[in-house]
Design an enzyme around this catalytic site. Sequence first.
Site, PDB file in Angstrom:
ATOM      1  N   GLY A  16       0.778  -1.232   0.000  1.00 27.28           N
ATOM      2  CA  GLY A  16       0.000   0.000   0.000  1.00 27.28           C
ATOM      3  C   GLY A  16       0.809   1.282   0.000  1.00 27.28           C
ATOM      4  O   GLY A  16       0.313   2.323   0.419  1.00 27.28           O
ATOM      5  N   SER A  17       2.034   1.222  -0.538  1.00 25.59           N
ATOM      6  CA  SER A  17       2.805   2.472  -0.561  1.00 25.59           C
ATOM      7  C   SER A  17       2.170   3.487  -1.511  1.00 25.59           C
ATOM      8  O   SER A  17       2.183   4.691  -1.245  1.00 25.59           O
ATOM      9  CB  SER A  17       4.276   2.212  -0.917  1.00 25.59           C
ATOM     10  OG  SER A  17       4.392   1.714  -2.227  1.00 25.59           O
ATOM     11  N   ASN A  18       1.596   3.006  -2.605  1.00 26.26           N
ATOM     12  CA  ASN A  18       0.888   3.939  -3.501  1.00 26.26           C
ATOM     13  C   ASN A  18      -0.352   4.514  -2.827  1.00 26.26           C
ATOM     14  O   ASN A  18      -0.614   5.714  -2.911  1.00 26.26           O
ATOM     15  CB  ASN A  18       0.478   3.239  -4.799  1.00 26.26           C
ATOM     16  CG  ASN A  18       1.588   3.240  -5.820  1.00 26.26           C
ATOM     17  OD1 ASN A  18       1.942   4.288  -6.354  1.00 26.26           O
ATOM     18  ND2 ASN A  18       2.157   2.077  -6.065  1.00 26.26           N
ATOM     19  N   LEU A  88      -4.217  -7.288  -7.280  1.00 26.99           N
ATOM     20  CA  LEU A  88      -3.745  -8.422  -8.076  1.00 26.99           C
ATOM     21  C   LEU A  88      -4.829  -9.338  -8.638  1.00 26.99           C
ATOM     22  O   LEU A  88      -4.537 -10.219  -9.440  1.00 26.99           O
ATOM     23  CB  LEU A  88      -2.732  -9.249  -7.269  1.00 26.99           C
ATOM     24  CG  LEU A  88      -1.432  -8.483  -6.957  1.00 26.99           C
ATOM     25  CD1 LEU A  88      -0.465  -9.364  -6.184  1.00 26.99           C
ATOM     26  CD2 LEU A  88      -0.770  -7.956  -8.218  1.00 26.99           C
ATOM     27  N   ILE A  91     -10.369  -7.647 -12.248  1.00 32.39           N
ATOM     28  CA  ILE A  91     -11.646  -7.012 -11.908  1.00 32.39           C
ATOM     29  C   ILE A  91     -12.753  -7.677 -12.729  1.00 32.39           C
ATOM     30  O   ILE A  91     -12.679  -7.720 -13.954  1.00 32.39           O
ATOM     31  CB  ILE A  91     -11.593  -5.492 -12.226  1.00 32.39           C
ATOM     32  CG1 ILE A  91     -10.615  -4.789 -11.291  1.00 32.39           C
ATOM     33  CG2 ILE A  91     -12.952  -4.848 -12.145  1.00 32.39           C
ATOM     34  CD1 ILE A  91     -11.097  -4.643  -9.867  1.00 32.39           C
ATOM     35  N   HIS A 107       0.276   0.508 -13.901  1.00 31.32           N
ATOM     36  CA  HIS A 107       1.067  -0.650 -14.311  1.00 31.32           C
ATOM     37  C   HIS A 107       2.543  -0.259 -14.299  1.00 31.32           C
ATOM     38  O   HIS A 107       2.896   0.798 -14.833  1.00 31.32           O
ATOM     39  CB  HIS A 107       0.636  -1.102 -15.709  1.00 31.32           C
ATOM     40  CG  HIS A 107       1.284  -2.381 -16.122  1.00 31.32           C
ATOM     41  ND1 HIS A 107       0.848  -3.609 -15.664  1.00 31.32           N
ATOM     42  CD2 HIS A 107       2.367  -2.633 -16.893  1.00 31.32           C
ATOM     43  CE1 HIS A 107       1.628  -4.556 -16.162  1.00 31.32           C
ATOM     44  NE2 HIS A 107       2.559  -3.988 -16.908  1.00 31.32           N
ATOM     45  N   GLU A 177       5.887   5.936  -9.564  1.00 31.94           N
ATOM     46  CA  GLU A 177       4.480   5.743  -9.186  1.00 31.94           C
ATOM     47  C   GLU A 177       4.091   6.719  -8.086  1.00 31.94           C
ATOM     48  O   GLU A 177       3.055   7.389  -8.164  1.00 31.94           O
ATOM     49  CB  GLU A 177       4.247   4.299  -8.723  1.00 31.94           C
ATOM     50  CG  GLU A 177       4.482   3.276  -9.806  1.00 31.94           C
ATOM     51  CD  GLU A 177       4.172   1.850  -9.365  1.00 31.94           C
ATOM     52  OE1 GLU A 177       3.295   1.668  -8.523  1.00 31.94           O
ATOM     53  OE2 GLU A 177       4.810   0.927  -9.882  1.00 31.94           O
TER      54      GLU A 177
HETATM   55  C1  GRF Z   1       3.401  -1.318  -7.637  1.00 28.43           C
HETATM   56  O1  GRF Z   1       4.607  -1.546  -8.294  1.00 28.43           O
HETATM   57  C2  GRF Z   1       2.294  -1.403  -8.632  1.00 28.43           C
HETATM   58  O2  GRF Z   1       2.597  -0.878  -9.872  1.00 28.43           O
HETATM   59  C3  GRF Z   1       2.160  -2.881  -8.733  1.00 28.43           C
HETATM   60  O3  GRF Z   1       2.283  -3.334  -7.394  1.00 28.43           O
HETATM   61  C4  GRF Z   1       3.063  -2.420  -6.664  1.00 28.43           C
HETATM   62  C5  GRF Z   1       2.213  -1.927  -5.519  1.00 28.43           C
HETATM   63  O4  GRF Z   1       2.928  -1.481  -4.475  1.00 28.43           O
HETATM   64  N1  GRF Z   1       1.013  -3.264  -9.452  1.00 28.43           N
HETATM   65  P1  GRF Z   1       2.160  -0.861  -3.234  1.00 28.43           P
HETATM   66  O5  GRF Z   1       1.213  -1.892  -2.672  1.00 28.43           O
HETATM   67  O6  GRF Z   1       1.450   0.374  -3.687  1.00 28.43           O
HETATM   68  O7  GRF Z   1       3.267  -0.560  -2.265  1.00 28.43           O
END
Ligand code: GRF
Length: 192
Positions: A16-18, A88, A91, A107, A177
């Site tokens: 969940g870093s994004n 992952l 959908i 992606h 990202e």
């Molecule tokens: C990211 O590299 C995203 O592009 C991929 O999974 C990773 C997610 O990382 N699909 P996080 O869970 O947001 O840390």
Amino acid sequence: MKPQPKSIVILGSGGGSNAAAIIQKFENLADVKVVSVVSNIASAGILQKAADKNIPAIHFSRGAFSDATVLDYLKKINPDLIVLAGFLLKIPEDIVKAFPQKIINIHPALLPKYGGTGMYGDNVHKAVLDNNENFSGITIHYVVEEFDSGKIIFQEKVDISGCKDYSEIAKKVLALEHEHFAKAIHNVLTNK
Ligand code: GRF
């Protein structure tokens, strides 16, 4: 009257870093609000990161994604945007159909290269390294029924010619990202 903030639901399966970067960006902005974070993995870091910020964080089993439980949940919230951030599972078609042009994904490569079935996470970066690419990057795109093939919203590339290991590529791409995903979401929601 002040306009209602646009609402986002984030779906993810990992650390969940994004999601954390997105939550942080919108914490102090009045026009967009993260209203819920959903994961198919009960122990996923993404749920904890949301809970830490007092955002409703909900686990749904894999079956709930295919038997319309999640669809009903999303319909009830009716968000302006559903954001896949390291989600992952595929959908299901009924969710895609219920939210046309309202689901976006990030992606970790420059689509249309390195997309499709099996191309997720480190698999992507390993394939990029094996092909001796000089550049990789990120693609933010709308979600349609086929994997990784919806209209592209935003791409950014990064020089990886000096990378000797796929983990170095992963690090550079993840930094991109974090830098761009929330901005792209904001632009989509404010029609920029
Ligand atoms: C990211 O590299 C995203 O592009 C991929 O999974 C990773 C997610 O990382 N699909 P996080 O869970 O947001 O840390």
